[in-house]
Design a protein around this motif. Structure first.
Motif, short mmCIF file in Angstrom:
data_model
loop_
_atom_site.label_atom_id
_atom_site.label_comp_id
_atom_site.label_asym_id
_atom_site.label_seq_id
_atom_site.Cartn_x
_atom_site.Cartn_y
_atom_site.Cartn_z
N VAL A 130 0.84 -1.20 0.00
CA VAL A 130 0.00 0.00 0.00
C VAL A 130 0.87 1.25 0.00
N THR A 248 -12.03 8.31 -2.61
CA THR A 248 -11.89 7.78 -1.26
C THR A 248 -12.82 8.57 -0.35
N ARG A 251 -14.02 8.34 6.14
CA ARG A 251 -14.25 7.07 6.84
C ARG A 251 -15.26 7.21 7.98
N GLY A 309 -12.80 2.72 2.46
CA GLY A 309 -11.65 3.36 1.83
C GLY A 309 -11.88 3.72 0.38
N GLU A 310 -12.99 3.23 -0.20
CA GLU A 310 -13.26 3.51 -1.62
C GLU A 310 -14.75 3.43 -1.89
N ALA A 341 -15.37 -0.39 -1.00
CA ALA A 341 -14.32 -1.22 -0.41
C ALA A 341 -14.11 -0.79 1.03
N GLY A 343 -11.63 -0.78 4.27
CA GLY A 343 -10.18 -0.82 4.47
C GLY A 343 -9.48 0.40 3.89
N ALA A 344 -8.30 0.17 3.34
CA ALA A 344 -7.39 1.25 2.96
C ALA A 344 -8.00 2.22 1.97
N HIS A 372 -7.97 -4.02 1.99
CA HIS A 372 -8.76 -3.30 0.98
C HIS A 372 -9.55 -4.35 0.22
N THR A 373 -10.84 -4.46 0.55
CA THR A 373 -11.69 -5.48 -0.06
C THR A 373 -12.89 -4.82 -0.73
N ASP A 374 -12.97 -4.95 -2.05
CA ASP A 374 -14.09 -4.41 -2.82
C ASP A 374 -15.22 -5.42 -2.88
#
Length: 405
Positions: A130, A248, A251, A309-310, A341, A343-344, A372-374
């Motif tokens: 990352v 992004t 959060r 994160g996204e 997503a 996470g990051a 980071h999971t979409d």
């Protein structure tokens, strides 16, 4: 076009347009054994383009299964120092990375304890990666290689030629001039991102069956495409295919419930019927008909893993979506519909973000995580609005049709 010609053409697209390998670069190709024909072809093209050294790194999912089943519990998150050194050297040298996906056995780990599966990931390696990508130190891309196992997962039979046809269409490999087709396609996505940047929405609102979700956006953040540029000015396309514009989010400002609209292939499992509830930006409840324990373990990986994160928008013009297929591969499925997503966050979406301290990024609402999971949340039944700071709602997607002029 013969299969050999097709393979070389695909390798050139990945190396010359995707990663954009240049003279004197060190190149790392990450693949599974089933991807060897493409890895070898890309290595050859990379050397033809002046690469100094190409490392092809094959991982083995069956060896990973053995680790999950038999390794000591306290070793599951360990990262070998040589793996960290490889990423560090690639970042230091400003090298190139090409990751090949296309899982021949997407449910190989489905019968194992989801908590142990979730723990078996190299957190330190993920963090280094990352840092390298957010710092724009490497030119990288992700491509997929059709194989019999993946074809069986998609079609119920090992029809690799049919899968090649779908991949060729999605990646524009079937165009007379794929490079020019990619330039035109990326240009369209860039124009869409500019539309959204001009509107500077405060939040997005998703509504659909099982979904009523608001996602707050970071003030001053921008919408991006898969076209990226390194600190050295080398342009590359990080996903092939790509159909998304993304940013992004803040959060802290995600509220409501969201239901996935497609299954999610993740860590040797397929997560089905995923539903997440958010309060104060954080996931507070997880439900799924399969794979819920894996998701819960991922959300426990670090303090911010359970925050977004996204957020990405994809309309019905997507070549991936128009195929009507569920690829059981996030590279493709996330480009079939809108997605989020956990996470990051994506540092490129914060202008000047690489110059900000961790504390300054945190204050703006940026999410730092090793995860980071979409997963996919869009489709014809999901409406998406952009919400202005004054509270007015502007339609963005209706029945998968882009609404902004």
């Amino acid at each position: 076009m013969t299969p050999d010609e097709r393979l070389e053409r695909y390798a050139r697209l990945a190396v010359e347009v995707g990663s954009n390998v240049g003279e004197g670069q060190v190149v790392w190709i990450s693949a599974l054994p089933e991807h060897a024909p493409l890895a070898r072809a890309m290595a050859r093209v990379a050397y033809e383009n002046g690469a100094r050294y190409v490392e092809v790194d094959y991982s083995d999912q069956h060896a990973r299964r053995a680790r999950i089943e038999l390794a000591p519990d306290d070793s599951l998150g360990w990262t070998p120092p040589w793996a960290l050194a490889k990423v560090a050297h690639l970042a230091e040298e400003h090298g190139a990375l090409i990751q090949v996906v296309g899982d021949p056995e997407p449910e190989l780990l489905a019968d194992l304890d989801g908590t142990r599966v979730g723990k078996t990931r190299m957190k330190e390696l993920a963090q280094r990666y990352v840092e390298a990508t957010n710092g724009r130190l490497i030119n990288w891309t992700i491509v997929a290689f059709p194989n019999a196992g993946w074809a069986t997962s998609v079609f119920g039979e090992p029809d690799v030629e049919r899968l090649w046809g779908a991949v060729a269409s999605a990646t524009r490999l079937d165009e007379p001039d794929p490079v020019e087709a990619w330039r035109a396609h990326i240009g369209k996505l860039v124009a869409r991102a500019e539309q959204l940047n001009e509107r500077a929405f405060d939040q997005l609102h998703f509504r659909g069956p099982g979904t009523d979700l608001t996602v707050g956006l970071i003030h001053g953040s921008v919408w991006r495409t898969a076209l990226d540029e390194t600190v050295d000015g080398r342009r590359h396309v990080v996903n092939m295919p790509t159909e998304e514009v993304f940013t992004t989010p803040d959060r802290r400002r995600t509220e409501g419930v969201v239901r996935s609209t497609m299954p999610l292939a993740l860590s040797g499992n397929v997560v089905r019927d995923l539903e997440l509830r958010f309060e104060g930006g954080r996931v507070t409840a997880v439900d799924a008909s399969t794979g819920a324990d894996l998701i819960r373990e991922q959300l426990r990986q670090d303090e911010n893993a359970a925050m977004l994160g996204e957020v990405a928008l994809v309309d019905g013009e997507s070549r991936v979506g128009r195929s009507g297929l569920v690829f059981l591969n996030t590279l493709f499925d996330e480009n079939a519909s809108c997605h989020i997503a956990y996470g990051a966050g994506i540092l490129d979406a914060i202008p000047g973000g690489e110059e900000l301290s961790e504390a300054e990024l945190e204050e703006r609402g940026f999410n730092a995580s090793t995860i980071h999971t979409d997963f996919m949340i869009g489709g014809p039944d999901v409406e998406v609005d952009g919400v202005e700071r004054g509270g007015a709602s502007v339609p963005l997607l209706r029945a998968d049709v882009w609404q902004l002029a």
